[in-house]
Design a protein around this motif. Structure first.
Motif, PDB file in Angstrom:
ATOM      1  N   ALA A 132       2.518   6.779  16.798  1.00 15.99           N
ATOM      2  CA  ALA A 132       3.443   6.987  15.685  1.00 15.99           C
ATOM      3  C   ALA A 132       3.260   8.366  15.075  1.00 15.99           C
ATOM      4  O   ALA A 132       4.240   9.025  14.685  1.00 15.99           O
ATOM      5  CB  ALA A 132       3.230   5.905  14.630  1.00 15.99           C
ATOM      6  N   ALA A 133       2.011   8.831  14.986  1.00 23.06           N
ATOM      7  CA  ALA A 133       1.756  10.171  14.441  1.00 23.06           C
ATOM      8  C   ALA A 133       2.339  11.247  15.354  1.00 23.06           C
ATOM      9  O   ALA A 133       2.946  12.221  14.879  1.00 23.06           O
ATOM     10  CB  ALA A 133       0.260  10.378  14.265  1.00 23.06           C
ATOM     11  N   ASP A 134       2.163  11.077  16.652  1.00 21.72           N
ATOM     12  CA  ASP A 134       2.731  12.048  17.590  1.00 21.72           C
ATOM     13  C   ASP A 134       4.256  12.056  17.517  1.00 21.72           C
ATOM     14  O   ASP A 134       4.887  13.117  17.593  1.00 21.72           O
ATOM     15  CB  ASP A 134       2.262  11.733  19.011  1.00 21.72           C
ATOM     16  CG  ASP A 134       0.790  12.042  19.228  1.00 21.72           C
ATOM     17  OD1 ASP A 134       0.232  12.830  18.433  1.00 21.72           O
ATOM     18  OD2 ASP A 134       0.192  11.490  20.174  1.00 21.72           O
ATOM     19  N   ASP A 135       4.844  10.877  17.359  1.00 20.38           N
ATOM     20  CA  ASP A 135       6.300  10.797  17.244  1.00 20.38           C
ATOM     21  C   ASP A 135       6.789  11.511  15.981  1.00 20.38           C
ATOM     22  O   ASP A 135       7.906  12.057  15.961  1.00 20.38           O
ATOM     23  CB  ASP A 135       6.754   9.335  17.209  1.00 20.38           C
ATOM     24  CG  ASP A 135       6.577   8.644  18.551  1.00 20.38           C
ATOM     25  OD1 ASP A 135       6.436   9.356  19.568  1.00 20.38           O
ATOM     26  OD2 ASP A 135       6.571   7.394  18.583  1.00 20.38           O
ATOM     27  N   ASP A 154       4.430   8.347   5.781  1.00 19.14           N
ATOM     28  CA  ASP A 154       3.820   8.730   4.505  1.00 19.14           C
ATOM     29  C   ASP A 154       2.925   9.951   4.660  1.00 19.14           C
ATOM     30  O   ASP A 154       2.969  10.884   3.840  1.00 19.14           O
ATOM     31  CB  ASP A 154       2.991   7.568   3.940  1.00 19.14           C
ATOM     32  CG  ASP A 154       3.837   6.365   3.558  1.00 19.14           C
ATOM     33  OD1 ASP A 154       5.064   6.524   3.434  1.00 19.14           O
ATOM     34  OD2 ASP A 154       3.253   5.272   3.389  1.00 19.14           O
ATOM     35  N   MET A 155       2.094   9.963   5.704  1.00 20.17           N
ATOM     36  CA  MET A 155       1.149  11.062   5.887  1.00 20.17           C
ATOM     37  C   MET A 155       1.876  12.369   6.192  1.00 20.17           C
ATOM     38  O   MET A 155       1.448  13.447   5.774  1.00 20.17           O
ATOM     39  CB  MET A 155       0.148  10.733   6.993  1.00 20.17           C
ATOM     40  CG  MET A 155      -0.725   9.502   6.731  1.00 20.17           C
ATOM     41  SD  MET A 155      -1.734   9.621   5.215  1.00 20.17           S
ATOM     42  CE  MET A 155      -0.788   8.573   4.088  1.00 20.17           C
ATOM     43  N   LEU A 208       9.392  -0.783   8.437  1.00 23.23           N
ATOM     44  CA  LEU A 208       8.716  -0.210   9.595  1.00 23.23           C
ATOM     45  C   LEU A 208       7.412  -0.943   9.855  1.00 23.23           C
ATOM     46  O   LEU A 208       6.906  -1.682   8.998  1.00 23.23           O
ATOM     47  CB  LEU A 208       8.435   1.273   9.354  1.00 23.23           C
ATOM     48  CG  LEU A 208       9.630   2.167   9.043  1.00 23.23           C
ATOM     49  CD1 LEU A 208       9.150   3.564   8.672  1.00 23.23           C
ATOM     50  CD2 LEU A 208      10.594   2.232  10.221  1.00 23.23           C
ATOM     51  N   THR A 209       6.836  -0.725  11.032  1.00 18.93           N
ATOM     52  CA  THR A 209       5.492  -1.229  11.288  1.00 18.93           C
ATOM     53  C   THR A 209       4.490  -0.458  10.437  1.00 18.93           C
ATOM     54  O   THR A 209       4.806   0.623   9.905  1.00 18.93           O
ATOM     55  CB  THR A 209       5.113  -1.070  12.765  1.00 18.93           C
ATOM     56  OG1 THR A 209       5.020   0.340  13.070  1.00 18.93           O
ATOM     57  CG2 THR A 209       6.146  -1.725  13.666  1.00 18.93           C
ATOM     58  N   GLN A 261       0.818  -1.213   0.000  1.00 17.40           N
ATOM     59  CA  GLN A 261       0.000   0.000   0.000  1.00 17.40           C
ATOM     60  C   GLN A 261       0.855   1.269   0.000  1.00 17.40           C
ATOM     61  O   GLN A 261       0.447   2.282  -0.574  1.00 17.40           O
ATOM     62  CB  GLN A 261      -0.940   0.002   1.196  1.00 17.40           C
ATOM     63  CG  GLN A 261      -0.272  -0.136   2.548  1.00 17.40           C
ATOM     64  CD  GLN A 261      -1.279  -0.394   3.654  1.00 17.40           C
ATOM     65  OE1 GLN A 261      -2.085   0.457   4.012  1.00 17.40           O
ATOM     66  NE2 GLN A 261      -1.247  -1.610   4.196  1.00 17.40           N
ATOM     67  N   HIS A 262       2.032   1.203   0.590  1.00 18.28           N
ATOM     68  CA  HIS A 262       2.916   2.367   0.602  1.00 18.28           C
ATOM     69  C   HIS A 262       3.545   2.585  -0.774  1.00 18.28           C
ATOM     70  O   HIS A 262       3.711   3.732  -1.216  1.00 18.28           O
ATOM     71  CB  HIS A 262       3.998   2.183   1.662  1.00 18.28           C
ATOM     72  CG  HIS A 262       3.473   1.739   2.987  1.00 18.28           C
ATOM     73  ND1 HIS A 262       2.797   2.580   3.828  1.00 18.28           N
ATOM     74  CD2 HIS A 262       3.481   0.515   3.586  1.00 18.28           C
ATOM     75  CE1 HIS A 262       2.430   1.912   4.921  1.00 18.28           C
ATOM     76  NE2 HIS A 262       2.835   0.664   4.792  1.00 18.28           N
ATOM     77  N   ASP A 263       3.869   1.489  -1.456  1.00 14.03           N
ATOM     78  CA  ASP A 263       4.389   1.595  -2.819  1.00 14.03           C
ATOM     79  C   ASP A 263       3.358   2.232  -3.743  1.00 14.03           C
ATOM     80  O   ASP A 263       3.690   3.070  -4.588  1.00 14.03           O
ATOM     81  CB  ASP A 263       4.772   0.210  -3.360  1.00 14.03           C
ATOM     82  CG  ASP A 263       5.952  -0.400  -2.636  1.00 14.03           C
ATOM     83  OD1 ASP A 263       6.850   0.368  -2.236  1.00 14.03           O
ATOM     84  OD2 ASP A 263       5.960  -1.632  -2.464  1.00 14.03           O
TER      85      ASP A 263
END
Length: 332
Positions: free
Chosen positions: A212-215, A188-189, A179-180, A135-137
């Motif tokens: 993860a978003a906060d990091d 990505d975001m 990555l997880t 999905q990232h690709d």
């Protein structure tokens, strides 16, 4: 607000509230639709005890409301109309020029039903699975790559529209990332400037995605597709979809919005030809609506009548958004 809004509001309230005293259960609140809904009281004289039960349930719930106080995420409480948009839609992308046509897309939905407050950009279907790309690709392989997506997101932001991308936890037969899923999603975001993630097939999005978003220092909003796994999850899933709300007559009460009045739900029924029922349910609850029309390439467009109703209730919602997050609301 237009002059047509008040008459429409009056008629709709009469239609919703003038419920005959027929059996829909007893005075004890009952949850349906996988826990998303609370059934209406069986009769007007049972409403007080039914409401007392609801209030007792909310008082016993343990929900951390810190995210709703975050000014970077406060926009969710005014996000009444959301659309799921297939990235190949002809109003959003021009294959001849290879460019995203955000203004053309937004001009179209604004003209037809008053516009949207957010979009979910679907970048995987129907391509994922034809090779080992994950999905990232597929996100990186979008026209223009990640820089092109960042420009597209910026165009939506310029028009006041928030942008979500989906996550697919079932993406297990493709190339493995270092990555997880939570970490790769946040990466990505952050690179494209997105506002939120939509959890495809998920019963709530795990708190790891918020961490993860906060990091990554990006204030992502989490919105799962299905029911929440627990009554504590509205504390970090500040938005949800409302699916399968098929009451026999009396509209049910949104359980998650009752527990946390600032929680935003987008009512959706992807194959509905007549959207009146869903619009009534959304309006009664002070929640939002998912204006999904392109269902994986099959067009189920909003009719002119439903478009007019959506335009009216969304205008009322946006104008009186603060009133629709009040914990003092007394349903029925």
């Amino acid at each position: 607000m237009s002059q047509m809004s008040i008459p429409f509001l009056t008629v709709l309230l009469i239609a919703l509230i003038a419920v005959p005293a027929v059996a829909f259960g007893d005075a004890t609140p009952v949850r349906t639709a996988g826990g998303q809904l609370i059934t209406a009281p069986s009769s007007p004289d049972q409403q007080p005890s039914w409401l007392a039960g609801l209030k007792q349930w909310r008082a016993s719930a343990i929900i951390d409301g810190a995210l709703y106080e975050d000014p970077r995420r406060a926009w969710t409480q005014r996000n009444f109309v959301q659309a799921l948009v297939i990235v190949q839609e002809r109003t959003l992308f021009d294959p001849k020029t290879g460019r995203y046509t955000v203004d053309r897309y937004l001009d179209d939905v604004t003209k037809r039903y008053g516009g949207v407050d957010s979009v979910i950009i679907w970048h995987t279907y129907p391509n994922i699975g034809i090779d080992d790309r994950n999905q990232h690709d597929h996100l990186r392989d979008m026209p223009g790559g990640l820089p092109g997506l960042r420009k597209m997101v910026a165009k939506f932001h310029k028009r006041g529209v928030r942008v979500f991308f989906p996550i697919m936890p079932w993406d297990s037969g493709t190339r493995v990332e270092d990555l997880t899923l939570a970490q790769a999603t946040a990466r990505d975001m952050a690179q494209i400037g997105a506002d939120g993630i939509f959890g495809d097939t998920l019963n709530g999005i795990d708190r790891a995605f918020l961490t993860a978003a906060d990091d990554a220092d990006i204030p992502l909003v989490l919105e799962p597709e299905l029911n929440l796994g627990s009554d504590e999850m509205p504390g970090w899933n500040t938005m949800t979809w409302g699916q399968f709300w098929d009451e026999p007559f009396a509209p049910g009460i949104s359980a998650y919005k009752w527990l946390e009045p600032r929680h935003m739900v987008h009512v959706t029924s992807r194959w509905a030809k007549n959207r009146t029922g869903d619009l009534q349910r959304a309006f009664l609850n002070g929640t939002g609506y998912q204006s999904w029309e392109n269902i994986w390439g099959l067009w189920n467009g909003i009719t002119e009548k439903d478009a007019g109703n959506l335009r009216r209730i969304a205008a009322i919602g946006r104008e009186f958004a603060d009133l629709q997050t009040s914990p003092d609301w007394e349903p029925y």
